[in-house]
Scaffold this motif. Structure first.
Motif, PDB file in Angstrom:
ATOM      1  N   LYS A 166     -17.304  -2.927   3.025  1.00  0.00           N
ATOM      2  CA  LYS A 166     -16.726  -3.602   3.078  1.00  0.00           C
ATOM      3  C   LYS A 166     -16.485  -4.059   4.924  1.00  0.00           C
ATOM      4  O   LYS A 166     -16.012  -2.802   5.062  1.00  0.00           O
ATOM      5  CB  LYS A 166     -15.570  -3.282   1.734  1.00  0.00           C
ATOM      6  N   ASP A 168     -13.386  -4.063   6.152  1.00  0.00           N
ATOM      7  CA  ASP A 168     -11.831  -3.787   6.716  1.00  0.00           C
ATOM      8  C   ASP A 168     -11.410  -3.523   8.318  1.00  0.00           C
ATOM      9  O   ASP A 168     -12.261  -3.234   8.593  1.00  0.00           O
ATOM     10  CB  ASP A 168     -11.402  -2.599   6.348  1.00  0.00           C
ATOM     11  N   ASN A 199     -19.579  -6.070  -5.876  1.00  0.00           N
ATOM     12  CA  ASN A 199     -18.789  -7.297  -5.984  1.00  0.00           C
ATOM     13  C   ASN A 199     -19.526  -8.338  -5.388  1.00  0.00           C
ATOM     14  O   ASN A 199     -18.496  -9.447  -4.884  1.00  0.00           O
ATOM     15  CB  ASN A 199     -17.783  -6.487  -4.971  1.00  0.00           C
ATOM     16  N   GLU A 205     -12.469 -12.871   0.681  1.00  0.00           N
ATOM     17  CA  GLU A 205     -12.597 -11.179   0.783  1.00  0.00           C
ATOM     18  C   GLU A 205     -11.839 -10.182   0.393  1.00  0.00           C
ATOM     19  O   GLU A 205     -10.980 -10.738   0.196  1.00  0.00           O
ATOM     20  CB  GLU A 205     -12.712 -10.858   3.066  1.00  0.00           C
ATOM     21  N   THR A 206     -12.197  -9.007   0.464  1.00  0.00           N
ATOM     22  CA  THR A 206     -10.969  -7.204  -0.098  1.00  0.00           C
ATOM     23  C   THR A 206      -9.748  -7.141   0.771  1.00  0.00           C
ATOM     24  O   THR A 206      -9.199  -6.778  -0.556  1.00  0.00           O
ATOM     25  CB  THR A 206     -11.919  -6.461  -0.115  1.00  0.00           C
ATOM     26  N   VAL A 367      -6.810  -2.914  -3.764  1.00  0.00           N
ATOM     27  CA  VAL A 367      -7.983  -3.454  -3.473  1.00  0.00           C
ATOM     28  C   VAL A 367      -9.235  -2.467  -3.414  1.00  0.00           C
ATOM     29  O   VAL A 367      -9.206  -1.122  -2.991  1.00  0.00           O
ATOM     30  CB  VAL A 367      -8.106  -4.458  -1.127  1.00  0.00           C
ATOM     31  N   SER A 368     -10.638  -3.386  -3.117  1.00  0.00           N
ATOM     32  CA  SER A 368     -11.553  -2.274  -3.792  1.00  0.00           C
ATOM     33  C   SER A 368     -12.652  -2.147  -2.063  1.00  0.00           C
ATOM     34  O   SER A 368     -11.965  -2.764  -1.086  1.00  0.00           O
ATOM     35  CB  SER A 368     -12.572  -3.497  -3.934  1.00  0.00           C
ATOM     36  N   HIS A 372     -16.230  -8.372  -0.821  1.00  0.00           N
ATOM     37  CA  HIS A 372     -16.692  -9.584  -1.840  1.00  0.00           C
ATOM     38  C   HIS A 372     -17.911 -10.521  -1.527  1.00  0.00           C
ATOM     39  O   HIS A 372     -18.342 -10.032  -0.327  1.00  0.00           O
ATOM     40  CB  HIS A 372     -15.793 -10.277  -1.389  1.00  0.00           C
TER      41      HIS A 372
END
Ligand SMILES: [Zn+2]
Ligand SMILES: [Zn+2]
Length: 522
Positions: A166, A168, A199, A205-206, A367-368, A372
């Protein structure tokens, strides 16, 4: 630096992870030689005594002696869990980032692999020769420390495998996503992108792990009793932030559950977790601490019956109990299929009067770790590949992700399921045959034969009836009928006596019929 070089053709096929979430294992083939990316397990048929499920590696048999190695992206179970089973069959070198390597070593120690395997540390921005391939790990952010994407130089050009990722922007360990490197590779030309599809259905967004830390801090600072955070133990970022929270709120960390202990110790060994030595209080002596000095971390977020969270909820944990005044935070998401178990655990916790915070009623507690849709789009735009194959998802996720790739202008896309072979060349990617794939169910470290598993399914669904007949020459047969899980109590007596009578009748008929045949054949 890898420069793309298009000259030959390359094939990819997955032994697991395509058309399912879990059991990731991808093979890349050129010049008759294969390298693997990841080798994970999945969980299935747990109620039937199955511990883990790993890919059937038979499709690699034709490459015996020509498997150049296994390259690991990060240390999640669905990427490393099958390594002990794989190495039992194929003795090849394994490269992994340091944190994943520590976890692999602890898995291998548990499984007592006979021959010591060749394990090699792979660091970001290094270049590693794996047979005819050259692999460069690239830093990505995810819900575990030390996660990487892999840029693999092949005969068809650069294949970029994102691993799980993701975006981050504020990773708790300060290890920033190496966006520049992916942009550089994209600029130079990527022949094939393989990217995380999990996802695709999640908008936007995550969000950063850092935000979860802030939420947990706020909850802990306000709590009057014990605070229990249930989470995936592999999320080192979150473990690290919980350490900071414990320090700030003058609480001690109590580790509840074996997987939490394993992950915490692997992360401390590799220095991804900088907990001071006095911050952890032994679980066996948790009762000595005043409740308001406890910040516990529990495993079992999916409501697993033997998991620490489930045992605490049932009041069945040997060292720890919760009640009114205590706070339990489910810092996790429920994996589809586990919903009923998780809601049942939540019910038990509410009955105990705890203050329960979950992703449903409290923003920011989870949070994943998976991009996303918006972030997946960003990855496609950064890499701007010639061809695209979505990975890490069910067929639904893969199909939607391929649609997204076409929307952003990727010319050639191909949705593969386990066993489909795709050919990558200058023209793009296309399906080109199939290999045999399957799943191996393991209990107590051994494969359960398929016939036995089928029997377990039938036994679980229908129960068992056994009929024993002791024949006496000249007398009535002695018939016994026993059942397990097959008949309801009220009907039992009547059904059993009917069954006995039928069995005795069938036996007599059979005996009288078989007599002439017996004398005829002997
Ligand atoms: Zn994964
Ligand atoms: Zn992962």
């Amino acid at each position: 630096m890898l420069d793309p070089l298009a000259m030959g053709s390359v094939s990819v096929f997955a032994l697991g992870g395509l058309g399912e979430v879990g059991m990731n294992c991808l093979a890349i083939e050129q010049r008759g030689e294969v390298m693997l990316v990841d080798c994970g397990v999945t969980f299935d048929h747990r109620g039937l005594g199955v511990d883990v499920v790993h890919p059937d590696f038979s499709a690699l048999e034709p490459y015996r002696g020509k498997i150049a190695g296994l390259f690991v992206t990060h240390g999640h179970e669905d990427h490393i869990g099958a390594i002990p089973y794989f190495l039992e069959r194929f003795d090849v070198p394994v490269w992994a980032p340091p944190h994943a390597l520590a976890l692999i070593k602890s898995r291998l120690a548990e499984n007592e692999v006979e021959k010591p395997p060749t394990l090699k540390e792979a660091n970001v921005r290094g270049l590693y020769r794996v047979g005819s391939f050259v692999v460069e790990p690239i830093r990505v952010t995810h819900s575990i420390a030390d996660a990487t994407a892999l840029a693999i130089k092949t005969d068809a050009g650069v294949v970029l495998h994102t691993g799980d990722f993701k975006f981050d922007n504020t990773p708790p360990d300060g290890e920033a996503f190496d966006i520049d490197r992916i942009d550089e590779l994209g600029e130079a030309g990527i022949a094939l992108l393989l990217s995380d599809s999990t996802n695709i259905d999640a908008a936007g967004e995550t969000g950063s792990e850092r935000g979860v830390g802030d939420s947990l801090h706020r909850i802990t600072a306000k709590a009057s009793g014990a605070v229990v955070v249930a989470m995936f133990a592999s999320n080192v970022h979150r473990l690290r932030m919980i350490g900071e929270i414990a320090r700030h709120t003058k609480r001690k960390i109590v580790l509840l559950g074996r997987s939490v202990e394993t992950h915490a110790s692997a992360a401390r060994e590799t220095r991804y977790l900088d907990w001071p030595s006095d911050i952890v209080h032994p679980a066996e002596r948790a009762k000595e601490l005043p409740k308001n000095q406890i910040l516990a971390i529990a495993s079992g977020t999916q409501g697993e019956w033997r998991g620490a969270l489930s045992r605490i909820a049932r009041g069945d944990h040997p060292n720890f109990e919760v009640g009114p005044g205590d706070t339990v935070v489910l810092s996790s998401r429920t994996i589809p299929g586990n919903d009923l178990n998780v809601f049942s655990v939540m019910g038990h916790l509410l009955r105990r009067g705890v203050d329960l915070k979950t992703w449903i009623n409290e923003r920011g507690v989870h949070v994943s770790g998976h991009a996303h849709r918006q972030e997946q789009k960003r990855m496609l735009e950064l890499a701007r590949p010639r061809a695209f194959v979505p990975v890490h998802g069910t067929l639904h996720h893969l199909t939607r992700h391929a649609d997204l790739a076409r929307e952003v202008g990727v010319q050639s896309t191909c949705v593969l399921e386990n066993g489909d072979v795709a050919q990558v060349d200058e023209a793009g990617v296309k399906k080109a045959g199939k290999v045999q794939v399957g799943r191996v169910h393991v209990a107590f470290g051994r494969a359960i034969p398929p016939a036995q598993l089928r029997e377990r399914v039938i036994l679980a669904a229908e129960g068992v009836v056994s009929v024993t007949i002791v024949a006496r020459p000249g007398g009535a047969p002695d018939v016994r009928v026993a059942t397990r899980g097959a008949i309801d109590e009220v009907a039992e007596a009547q059904v059993l006596s009917d069954a006995k009578r039928e069995a005795a009748r069938a036996f007599r008929t059979r005996r009288s019929r078989s007599r002439p045949a017996q004398s005829g054949t002997r």
